[in-house]
Design a protein around this motif. Structure first.
Motif, PDB file in Angstrom:
ATOM      1  N   ASP A 292      43.394  -7.390  21.512  1.00 30.80           N
ATOM      2  CA  ASP A 292      44.692  -7.202  22.160  1.00 30.80           C
ATOM      3  C   ASP A 292      45.778  -6.894  21.134  1.00 30.80           C
ATOM      4  O   ASP A 292      46.660  -6.072  21.376  1.00 30.80           O
TER       5      ASP A 292
ATOM      6  N   GLY B 226      38.624  -6.851  25.282  1.00 27.54           N
ATOM      7  CA  GLY B 226      40.063  -7.065  25.220  1.00 27.54           C
ATOM      8  C   GLY B 226      40.769  -6.638  26.497  1.00 27.54           C
ATOM      9  O   GLY B 226      40.478  -5.572  27.055  1.00 27.54           O
TER      10      GLY B 226
ATOM     11  N   GLY C 149      43.929  -5.663  26.829  1.00 30.56           N
ATOM     12  CA  GLY C 149      44.774  -4.497  26.610  1.00 30.56           C
ATOM     13  C   GLY C 149      44.000  -3.197  26.666  1.00 30.56           C
ATOM     14  O   GLY C 149      44.408  -2.242  27.339  1.00 30.56           O
TER      15      GLY C 149
END
Length: 279
Positions: A17, A75, A77
């Motif tokens: 992230d 992740g 993101g």
């Protein structure tokens, strides 16, 4: 009983992230992996319908034309930006036989249960489905390892992930039940102006330490490591670091696949093959 993870899953997600926003400035290693995967995919003369991009990062893998692609990343993101699913490679949320091509570039070297992840990949593949993987292994980061060992003296601690060599990678494919396994590697050498630039790249590509047992790097150790790294520089002031990219190719079993010849089934003897013409 499930063995304890050698990697910290929460730290792995957090590192990814943090890297997501600036990843494009540090993506050279995965770009080399995707180039190698594209070359291997070009050599396959068949069509694919459903593709899984496993460990998708910034979704820079371009699937074959006309295919449907699903993306997964550990992740949040990366997964969100790719319109994909967040998850771990050894805990796949997909149904069996959901894909006929799975590509995994750049994440398998930090999976808690790599044999389990490869087995799940094989299960998500349809019969005669193709798996193409790439990760950092072999003798990668040999300069960094040597520098840290020297800087820490007689009591070094584990700061870098264990590396998977070529033979072990091939064995893992067989263990997972994939057929026609191939493991090979390419070496990429990168020359750094400073120790800090190397660490910046590792952080920027989400490849810094996520071992479950981590130890802070003391300032005196860091200073010695920086000096040792600089001492290894070439006359132009740059120090070489090595990255071995291990490539994996395997197929999901299917009845009509070619099979290796049975041992002892050859009709020509070695003596005959070595006999000179007219002998």
């Amino acid at each position: 009983m499930q063995p304890a993870d050698i990697f910290d899953r929460a730290a792995r997600r957090a590192r990814r992230d943090r890297a997501a926003a600036g990843y494009a400035a540090h993506d050279f290693l995965r770009a080399a992996m995707l180039d190698g995967i594209a070359d291997r995919l070009d050599a396959v003369k068949r069509d694919f319908a459903d593709v899984l991009d496993l460990g998708c990062f910034d979704a820079s893998f371009v699937p074959p034309p006309g295919t449907r692609v699903a993306r997964l990343d550990p992740g949040f993101g990366f997964a969100k930006a790719a319109c994909g699913v967040q998850g771990d490679e050894d805990r796949l949320p997909f149904a069996d036989a959901a894909f006929d091509l799975v590509v995994a570039a750049g994440t398998l070297d930090s999976v808690g249960d790599l044999p389990g992840a490869l087995t799940l990949i094989r299960r998500t593949l349809r019969p005669d489905g193709l798996f193409l993987g790439a990760f950092v292994g072999g003798n990668s980061l040999s300069t960094l390892r040597a520098v840290l060992r020297s800087a820490e003296g007689e009591r070094p601690v584990a700061r870098l992930h264990p590396q998977i060599d070529l033979r072990s990678a091939g064995d893992l494919l067989v263990r997972a039940g994939l057929t026609l396994p191939v493991a090979d590697f390419e070496t990429l050498t990168v020359r750094y102006a400073s120790f800090g630039r190397l660490l910046d790249d590792l952080r920027g590509m989400a490849a810094s330490n996520v071992l479950a047992s981590r130890h802070p790097l003391r300032r005196d150790v860091l200073a010695r490591a920086m000096a040792e790294f600089a001492a290894r520089a070439a006359p132009d002031g740059r120090t070489a670091e090595r990255f071995d990219i291990v490539f994996l190719t395997g197929w999901s079993p299917a009845p009509d696949q070619p099979k290796p010849a049975r041992r002892g089934s050859g009709r020509t003897s070695l003596a005959d093959a070595l006999r000179p013409p007219g002998g």
